[in-house]
Scaffold this active site. Structure first.
Site, short mmCIF file in Angstrom:
data_model
loop_
_atom_site.label_atom_id
_atom_site.label_comp_id
_atom_site.label_asym_id
_atom_site.label_seq_id
_atom_site.Cartn_x
_atom_site.Cartn_y
_atom_site.Cartn_z
N LEU A 67 2.65 -11.16 -40.29
CA LEU A 67 2.22 -12.20 -39.25
C LEU A 67 0.77 -11.69 -38.66
CD1 LEU A 67 4.32 -13.55 -36.67
CD2 LEU A 67 1.80 -13.07 -36.12
N ASP A 104 4.57 0.95 -35.66
CA ASP A 104 6.04 1.41 -35.90
C ASP A 104 6.42 2.50 -35.39
OD1 ASP A 104 5.04 -0.90 -37.17
OD2 ASP A 104 5.40 0.20 -39.33
N GLU A 107 -6.50 1.45 -45.19
CA GLU A 107 -5.66 1.12 -43.96
C GLU A 107 -5.63 1.52 -42.36
OE1 GLU A 107 -1.75 1.72 -45.46
OE2 GLU A 107 -0.71 0.54 -44.00
C1 9WN Z 1 6.29 -2.84 -41.32
C2 9WN Z 1 1.35 -4.68 -42.74
C3 9WN Z 1 2.15 -4.00 -41.74
C4 9WN Z 1 1.25 -3.93 -40.42
C5 9WN Z 1 2.04 -2.87 -39.35
C6 9WN Z 1 1.97 -1.49 -39.99
C7 9WN Z 1 2.74 -1.53 -41.34
C8 9WN Z 1 4.95 -2.26 -42.01
C9 9WN Z 1 5.35 -1.10 -42.85
O1 9WN Z 1 1.96 -2.53 -42.05
O2 9WN Z 1 4.13 -2.10 -40.85
O3 9WN Z 1 6.15 -4.18 -40.74
O4 9WN Z 1 6.02 -1.11 -43.85
O5 9WN Z 1 5.06 0.18 -42.50
O6 9WN Z 1 2.55 -0.76 -38.97
O7 9WN Z 1 1.02 -3.00 -38.11
O8 9WN Z 1 1.34 -5.35 -40.10
O9 9WN Z 1 -0.03 -4.33 -43.00
#
Ligand code: 9WN
Length: 463
Positions: free
Chosen positions: A37, A175, A427
């Site tokens: 999202l 997270d 990232e």
């Molecule tokens: C869980 C996609 C997402 C970001 C989040 C980041 C990470 C996911 C994960 O990656 O979260 O939703 O598996 O670690 O923390 O901010 O949207 O980039």
């Protein structure tokens, strides 16, 4: 990896093209097998500079496919039933237990609601080409966004206090932030649950091998591997909460009162505030009036102001169970700037904290690490425990800019661009050495660079 300034746009564009799949742009190529999202919102901003029509179409497509019948927008729209190497894939969410689920495979939690202000940015760019197309876009997206915002107001703030709740650390987008440690410690995890998680996460270890096979250096491949991501203990709690939500059939009323993780997240609420501002603006542009959102915005402003702690000059999350502020200093503490909520004198104090020893530290750059260097959980390389992340530093710099503190906004922007030119589109980045970490060629990093180098005054002017 060094990028020459003349090549920056081309390289950023290449990342977005590389990460395209089935009409969407994924966070990366390989690990994150779906559309997230808040990543989607940030990606839409950058793409709006390249091709606003495409950006508009993608955003509409994402919401139309992912949105649940009650307006809720999930944090992941998956491509397939199986996600090899990524946990938890669709089957673990058990969304079929909800009467509201859409046809598509999705997760069952949401993420920071940035979509409305990102949609407004697309509108600005569309307008430069055709006023008619731009208005058509707003007419289509407005009811979808309104439905989502109504969901957040009704289901996540049933007492109408002006702050919406999150039910899972993943909903915060940060997270394993230390902000969640105390709340999560109330969830007791057994040895068996940890063993189960080790088994469920076994595929991620294959990423390292896969990375090497694709010609990445061993170092790079290892960076994507398990050691810097949240631990098995973190995941055991994350998974406990996923099962908790499904066990209540994703019934928000039940969840709100029963779930052990119910937090009024300052970052989430500030982005929601800004998205409500954007939604009001969107409504005006298409000759609609929305007093319901206007009223909630006023309530939000008062409630966010109360998250301020004078002693430390920062804002904090509110733990719903204890009704106490969670006083862990992280980038989330600066998000009220983006919403334009602090008084000028408070914003100045926040700027002093940002450039002081706890955040900027002795570094010559003005990058803000995700967690205070003085926090006991701070780690320069571990996910949200310290590394530098593009979207959150971007939000902070746009916040300082909004508050009229242009010097610090300019310095953060300059430091971010220098970082990308030297290291590439990662990232996240080690907050001490600035090494690129996690997945490389990451979409939101590439996308927001396109906004940083633009001369656009949009983020200062739209509100
Ligand atoms: C869980 C996609 C997402 C970001 C989040 C980041 C990470 C996911 C994960 O990656 O979260 O939703 O598996 O670690 O923390 O901010 O949207 O980039």
């Amino acid at each position: 990896m060094q990028i020459s300034p003349q090549n920056l746009v081309k390289k950023a564009q290449e990342v977005l093209v590389k990460n395209e799949r089935a009409g969407f742009i994924m966070p990366d190529q390989g690990y994150y097998q779906g559309v997230w999202l808040w990543d989607t919102g940030f990606i839409a901003i950058g793409e709006a500079y390249l091709d606003p029509e495409k950006s508009a179409k993608r955003l509409l497509n994402f919401i139309s496919k992912a949105q649940w019948k009650n307006g809720f927008i999930p944090h992941i729209l998956f491509f397939n039933q199986e996600t090899k190497g990524y946990f938890p894939g669709p089957k673990y969410w058990q969304t079929q237990v909800s009467k509201n689920r859409p046809q598509a495979q999705t997760s069952g939690i949401t993420q920071p609601p940035n979509l409305a202000f990102c949609a407004l940015m697309i509108y600005e760019k569309l307008k430069e080409k055709s006023e008619k197309t731009a208005k058509e876009f707003l007419t289509k997206i407005y009811p979808l966004l309104l439905k989502y915002h109504r969901y957040l107001i009704c289901e996540r703030d049933p007492q109408n206090c002006g702050l919406v709740s999150i039910f899972h650390p993943w909903e915060s987008g940060m997270d394993n932030s230390p902000r969640w440690q105390e709340v999560l410690s109330r969830i007791h995890i057994t040895r068996e649950q940890i063993e189960e998680i080790k088994f469920l996460r076994r595929d991620i270890k294959n990423l390292t091998k896969q990375g090497e096979a694709n010609g990445n250096s061993c170092r790079e491949a290892l960076n994507s591997a398990i050691s810097m991501r949240p631990t098995d203990e973190d995941y055991a709690r994350f998974y406990y909460l996923v099962k908790f939500l499904a066990s209540r059939n994703y019934d928000d009323e039940k969840i709100y009162s029963e779930i052990p993780f119910n937090v009024k997240d300052v970052l989430f609420n500030c982005l929601f505030y800004s998205s409500n501002e954007a939604l009001i603006f969107i409504a005006q542009e298409i000759n609609k009036k929305n007093s319901e959102i206007e009223n909630y915005l006023r309530r939000q402003k008062e409630a966010i102001k109360k998250l301020y702690d004078k002693k430390t000059s920062l804002y904090y999350d509110l733990d719903y169970k204890t009704n106490k502020l969670i006083k862990r200093k992280t980038i989330a503490s600066f998000m009220p700037l983006f919403a334009g909520i602090p008084k000028k004198v408070q914003a100045k104090r926040m700027a002093e904290v940002a450039v002081g020893p706890e955040f900027k530290g002795r570094s010559s750059s003005f990058l803000i690490p995700s967690t205070s260097r003085f926090d006991s959980a701070y780690h320069p390389r571990s996910y949200w425990l310290g590394p530098i992340w593009m979207p959150t530093d971007w939000l902070i710099l746009r916040g300082f800019e909004r508050m009229g503190l242009t010097f610090i906004a300019y310095e953060i922007k300059k430091s971010l661009l220098e970082l990308i030119l030297q290291k590439g589109f990662y990232e996240y980045y080690d907050s001490e050495t600035k090494e690129g970490l996690g997945r490389k060629d990451f979409s939101w990093t590439a996308s927001l660079v396109l906004d940083l180098i633009s001369e656009s005054d949009f983020w200062r002017s739209f509100r």
